[in-house]
Write a protein that holds these residues in place. Structure first.
Motif, PDB file in Angstrom:
ATOM      1  N   PRO A  98       0.628  -1.180   0.162  1.00 47.16           N
ATOM      2  CA  PRO A  98       0.005  -0.139   0.053  1.00 47.16           C
ATOM      3  C   PRO A  98       0.557   1.232  -0.015  1.00 47.16           C
ATOM      4  N   ASP A  99       2.027   0.996   0.384  1.00 45.56           N
ATOM      5  CA  ASP A  99       2.881   2.437   0.557  1.00 45.56           C
ATOM      6  C   ASP A  99       3.762   2.749  -0.911  1.00 45.56           C
ATOM      7  N   VAL A 100       3.587   1.695  -1.713  1.00 49.64           N
ATOM      8  CA  VAL A 100       4.405   2.243  -2.907  1.00 49.64           C
ATOM      9  C   VAL A 100       3.750   3.522  -3.588  1.00 49.64           C
ATOM     10  N   VAL A 101       4.740   4.335  -4.094  1.00 49.18           N
ATOM     11  CA  VAL A 101       4.183   5.723  -4.520  1.00 49.18           C
ATOM     12  C   VAL A 101       4.689   5.408  -6.055  1.00 49.18           C
ATOM     13  N   LEU A 102       4.069   6.097  -6.941  1.00 52.97           N
ATOM     14  CA  LEU A 102       4.503   5.912  -8.345  1.00 52.97           C
ATOM     15  C   LEU A 102       4.690   7.208  -8.788  1.00 52.97           C
ATOM     16  N   ASP A 103       6.089   7.683  -9.105  1.00 47.35           N
ATOM     17  CA  ASP A 103       6.557   8.792  -9.744  1.00 47.35           C
ATOM     18  C   ASP A 103       6.531   8.611 -11.190  1.00 47.35           C
ATOM     19  N   ARG A 104       5.519   8.840 -11.900  1.00 49.36           N
ATOM     20  CA  ARG A 104       5.537   8.565 -13.476  1.00 49.36           C
ATOM     21  C   ARG A 104       6.465   9.203 -14.175  1.00 49.36           C
ATOM     22  N   ARG A 105       6.969  10.097 -13.883  1.00 49.87           N
ATOM     23  CA  ARG A 105       7.978  10.861 -14.824  1.00 49.87           C
ATOM     24  C   ARG A 105       9.330  10.112 -14.518  1.00 49.87           C
ATOM     25  N   ASP A 106       9.685   9.882 -13.452  1.00 50.61           N
ATOM     26  CA  ASP A 106      10.752   9.084 -13.170  1.00 50.61           C
ATOM     27  C   ASP A 106      10.831   7.767 -13.666  1.00 50.61           C
ATOM     28  N   LEU A 107       9.657   6.937 -13.577  1.00 48.79           N
ATOM     29  CA  LEU A 107       9.497   5.656 -14.320  1.00 48.79           C
ATOM     30  C   LEU A 107       9.662   5.895 -15.790  1.00 48.79           C
ATOM     31  N   GLY A 108       9.221   6.854 -16.280  1.00 43.77           N
ATOM     32  CA  GLY A 108       9.167   7.248 -17.949  1.00 43.77           C
ATOM     33  C   GLY A 108      10.680   7.628 -18.231  1.00 43.77           C
ATOM     34  N   LYS A 109      11.333   8.066 -17.512  1.00 37.23           N
ATOM     35  CA  LYS A 109      12.709   8.396 -17.785  1.00 37.23           C
ATOM     36  C   LYS A 109      13.487   7.115 -17.646  1.00 37.23           C
ATOM     37  N   LYS A 110      13.334   6.561 -16.728  1.00 40.35           N
ATOM     38  CA  LYS A 110      14.019   5.213 -16.538  1.00 40.35           C
ATOM     39  C   LYS A 110      13.927   4.105 -17.773  1.00 40.35           C
ATOM     40  N   LEU A 111      12.531   4.074 -18.381  1.00 39.35           N
ATOM     41  CA  LEU A 111      12.312   3.237 -19.366  1.00 39.35           C
ATOM     42  C   LEU A 111      12.218   3.871 -20.872  1.00 39.35           C
ATOM     43  N   ARG A 112      13.070   5.289 -20.442  1.00 42.06           N
ATOM     44  CA  ARG A 112      13.248   5.938 -22.009  1.00 42.06           C
ATOM     45  C   ARG A 112      11.745   6.234 -22.767  1.00 42.06           C
ATOM     46  N   LEU A 113      10.772   6.500 -21.911  1.00 40.34           N
ATOM     47  CA  LEU A 113       9.269   6.678 -22.578  1.00 40.34           C
ATOM     48  C   LEU A 113       9.145   8.153 -22.686  1.00 40.34           C
ATOM     49  N   CYS A 114       7.979   8.531 -23.386  1.00 43.05           N
ATOM     50  CA  CYS A 114       7.637   9.758 -23.555  1.00 43.05           C
ATOM     51  C   CYS A 114       7.057  10.371 -22.452  1.00 43.05           C
ATOM     52  N   THR A 115       7.539  11.083 -21.658  1.00 39.40           N
ATOM     53  CA  THR A 115       6.954  11.613 -20.340  1.00 39.40           C
ATOM     54  C   THR A 115       6.021  12.497 -20.395  1.00 39.40           C
ATOM     55  N   TYR A 116       6.095  13.375 -21.510  1.00 41.81           N
ATOM     56  CA  TYR A 116       5.229  14.488 -21.635  1.00 41.81           C
ATOM     57  C   TYR A 116       3.871  14.134 -22.177  1.00 41.81           C
ATOM     58  N   ASP A 117       3.653  12.895 -22.907  1.00 39.22           N
ATOM     59  CA  ASP A 117       2.447  12.340 -23.438  1.00 39.22           C
ATOM     60  C   ASP A 117       1.800  11.580 -22.254  1.00 39.22           C
ATOM     61  N   ARG A 118       0.597  11.801 -22.287  1.00 41.80           N
ATOM     62  CA  ARG A 118      -0.379  11.392 -21.202  1.00 41.80           C
ATOM     63  C   ARG A 118      -0.843   9.794 -21.335  1.00 41.80           C
ATOM     64  N   THR A 119      -0.419   9.408 -22.611  1.00 41.28           N
ATOM     65  CA  THR A 119      -0.619   7.931 -23.120  1.00 41.28           C
ATOM     66  C   THR A 119       0.091   6.966 -22.011  1.00 41.28           C
ATOM     67  N   PRO A 120      -0.823   6.205 -21.430  1.00 41.82           N
ATOM     68  CA  PRO A 120      -0.295   5.122 -20.533  1.00 41.82           C
ATOM     69  C   PRO A 120       1.049   4.486 -21.137  1.00 41.82           C
ATOM     70  N   TYR A 121       2.143   4.249 -20.264  1.00 45.73           N
ATOM     71  CA  TYR A 121       3.265   3.770 -20.806  1.00 45.73           C
ATOM     72  C   TYR A 121       3.252   2.210 -21.231  1.00 45.73           C
ATOM     73  N   LEU A 122       2.164   1.517 -20.884  1.00 45.47           N
ATOM     74  CA  LEU A 122       2.038   0.010 -21.287  1.00 45.47           C
ATOM     75  C   LEU A 122       1.474   0.435 -22.764  1.00 45.47           C
ATOM     76  N   VAL A 123       1.013   1.118 -23.020  1.00 39.08           N
ATOM     77  CA  VAL A 123       0.314   1.575 -24.412  1.00 39.08           C
ATOM     78  C   VAL A 123       1.378   2.137 -25.393  1.00 39.08           C
ATOM     79  N   GLN A 124       2.208   2.714 -24.599  1.00 40.98           N
ATOM     80  CA  GLN A 124       3.337   3.339 -25.436  1.00 40.98           C
ATOM     81  C   GLN A 124       4.394   2.257 -26.002  1.00 40.98           C
TER      82      GLN A 124
END
Length: 138
Positions: A98-124
């Motif tokens: 329950p304490d896991v916090v998602l930092d979307r921007r950080d996750l996107g950077k680590k996975l080299r995904l488009c962080t400014y696009d609101r499309t879910p990363y799995l979809v990307q």
């Protein structure tokens, strides 16, 4: 997110909800769940009132090490980005994290995904895989 993908997501979501409603009704799942919840509540109350009564069983958490953490965070990010209201919290508590916090921007950077696009990363990731497959075929 592409119109096509939005349509697929919405149509799939509607089909899943209808099928779940049918199964819940057909199998009497609601009644079974309510009976189980009442039993758990009685056991929890008995333990609170009398410490000699057994505690509720605990369940191990889903381990979040290495690739498992990315998998978990991608699912969590998808649920949030796709607009599911309760599913992200259900995932956190059902996984015993329950304490896991998602930092979307950080996750996107680590996975080299488009962080400014609101499309879910799995979809990307899926769209990129499709694009690569099409390029290989050409």
């Amino acid at each position: 997110m592409s119109e096509w993908l939005n349509g697929v997501i919405q149509e799939t979501q509607q089909e899943v909800v209808k099928e779940l409603e049918r199964l819940v009704e057909e199998k009497g799942i609601k009644e079974k769940v309510m009976a189980e919840v009442q039993d758990l509540a009685k056991k929890a109350a008995a333990h609170l009132l009398d410490q000699s009564q057994p505690e509720l069983a605990t369940f191990p958490s889903i381990p979040l090490e290495g690739e498992k953490e990315y998998q978990y965070l991608l699912v969590l990010e998808f649920l949030q980005s796709a607009g599911f209201k309760f599913a992200p919290n259900v995932l956190r508590f059902e996984s015993q994290n329950p304490d896991v916090v998602l930092d979307r921007r950080d996750l996107g950077k680590k996975l080299r995904l488009c962080t400014y696009d609101r499309t879910p990363y799995l979809v990307q990731l899926i769209e990129e895989q499709i694009r690569q497959t099409q390029e290989e075929e050409d």
